[in-house]
Scaffold this active site. Structure first.
Site, PDB file in Angstrom:
ATOM      1  N   LEU A 290     130.427  28.739  10.571  1.00 45.32           N
ATOM      2  CA  LEU A 290     130.362  29.719   9.480  1.00 45.32           C
ATOM      3  C   LEU A 290     130.834  31.113   9.890  1.00 45.32           C
ATOM      4  CD1 LEU A 290     126.951  28.654   7.948  1.00 45.32           C
ATOM      5  CD2 LEU A 290     129.194  28.334   6.934  1.00 45.32           C
ATOM      6  N   ARG A 291     131.315  31.235  11.142  1.00 44.08           N
ATOM      7  CA  ARG A 291     131.738  32.557  11.592  1.00 44.08           C
ATOM      8  C   ARG A 291     132.853  33.117  10.703  1.00 44.08           C
ATOM      9  NH1 ARG A 291     131.406  30.999  17.212  1.00 44.08           N
ATOM     10  NH2 ARG A 291     129.486  31.852  18.052  1.00 44.08           N
ATOM     11  N   GLY A 292     133.770  32.247  10.297  1.00 49.49           N
ATOM     12  CA  GLY A 292     134.893  32.692   9.457  1.00 49.49           C
ATOM     13  C   GLY A 292     134.413  33.322   8.160  1.00 49.49           C
TER      14      GLY A 292
END
Length: 373
Positions: A290-292
């Site tokens: 989920l970093r993006g």
């Protein structure tokens, strides 16, 4: 400029002004957004040799406003924010003691390529700890970089273990050193900037993913722009002070914009529907984790604050999404198209907007306009 400021400026090493840098808009924008919101997670700058990577990063550090730090503190502790204080300063503040405060320029710390883990993280003097009963800690580069910029040139040539250590500190904001049962922790909040030349090898995907943004820079191809860059550099090298004076109004204006953006950032709103579409783009591109999503949300808010607005628009997202996602895509070795193009294509389809052709702009080493010049 006051006489005190002039005296300070005259004793400081002269640095090429940020607002005088021609082109490389993508790199400049990524750096500015990380300064406005350091939680974006740093920038990886990949590009040809001699394209002004180090010059731009030094120029950014020089441009930033002075910050209040506790005097003679090895961690550049903040006088009132406990998250940015070393243990000694925190206990002093909690006991109600007065701590001496000075205003200081934001530091840019260069990490040398051959640095050891002890040099980066700091060391504990075990003998002193055992004989005198004190935690004898010799701070490293991460302590010096707290509340500043940590620049790692040729990050793709750095030992993977050291890159891991840097990224862990950058993500958590703390550095922990443990030896023989003694543990010391200190704040290490910094903007991590890595640069490298793709010809010298790529970073492992799991390390690349930990950098918030990824800027690609290329050698400027347009002859007129190349001449302008060469002339400016010669003018600066021959007589730096008049050159700096010429750009001082623009430097002051940009510095003020950064301060205003940092203050405005908490009140910037990103609509729920837009957040859902950002996540749709990430899912469609098959981005791991989920970093993006998180970084794109932060960067869109930061660019909105930089332009002095409260509401994020689709255009704000368009200008940052490639920088936030292009390095998180799984690479197909048989694919020749640029990953940035892929991100733009999916963005255009999901957000229902037509993406203008940016191919020519990227060839010239320009592209997204930051409004800096």
């Amino acid at each position: 400029m006051s006489s005190t400021a002039q005296a300070t400026a005259s004793t400081r090493r002269v640095v090429f002004p940020f607002t005088a840098i021609v082109g490389q808009e993508e790199m400049k924008l990524a750096l500015l957004l990380n300064v406005i919101d350091p939680k974006i997670g740093g920038v990886m700058i990949m590009g040809d040799r001699g394209t002004g990577k180090s010059t731009t990063i030094r120029a950014l550090a020089d441009l930033l406003p002075e910050i209040p730090v506790v005097e003679n503190d090895p961690f550049n502790s903040h006088p009132s924010d406990p998250e940015l204080m070393g243990d000694d300063v925190r206990s002093n503040v909690q006991q109600g003691n007065n701590v001496p405060v000075v205003q200081r320029k934001v530091l840019m710390v260069d990490l040398p390529l051959g640095a050891t883990e002890d040099r980066v993280c700091g060391t504990i003097d075990i003998e002193k700890a055992l004989s005198e009963g004190v935690k004898a800690f010799e701070p490293g580069l991460l302590a010096k970089a707290n509340r500043g910029i940590l620049y790692v040139d040729e990050v793709n040539l750095l030992d993977d273990h050291l890159v891991d250590v840097l990224l862990d500190s950058a993500a958590s904001g703390w550095n922990t050193v443990e030896r023989e049962g003694i543990s010391i922790r200190h704040p290490a909040r910094f903007v991590l900037v890595g640069s490298g030349n793709p010809e010298e090898g790529e970073l492992r995907p799991q390390l690349l993913d930990r950098f918030g943004m990824h800027a690609e820079i290329r050698t400027v191809k347009e002859p007129a722009l190349r001449v302008q860059i060469v002339e400016q550099r010669s003018e600066f090298d021959q007589n730096p002070n008049p050159f700096l004076e010429k750009y001082q109004p623009q430097q002051d204006e940009l510095q003020q914009r950064i301060i205003s953006a940092q203050n405005l950032l908490p009140s910037v709103n990103l609509d729920y529907d837009l957040r859902v579409k950002i996540s749709e783009v990430c899912a469609d591109l098959d981005v791991d984790g989920l970093r993006g999503d998180i970084v794109t949300n932060r960067a869109a808010k930061a660019i909105t604050a930089f332009e002095g607005r409260n509401e994020v628009t689709i255009d704000d997202i368009r200008r940052v999404i490639t920088l936030c996602l292009r390095h998180r895509l799984r690479k197909d070795p048989l694919e020749s198209i640029d990953s940035g193009y892929k991100v733009e294509k999916v963005f255009g389809r999901i957000f229902g907007v037509e993406i203008p052709e940016l191919a020519n702009a990227s060839k010239n080493g320009t592209g997204i306009k930051t409004g800096v010049r």
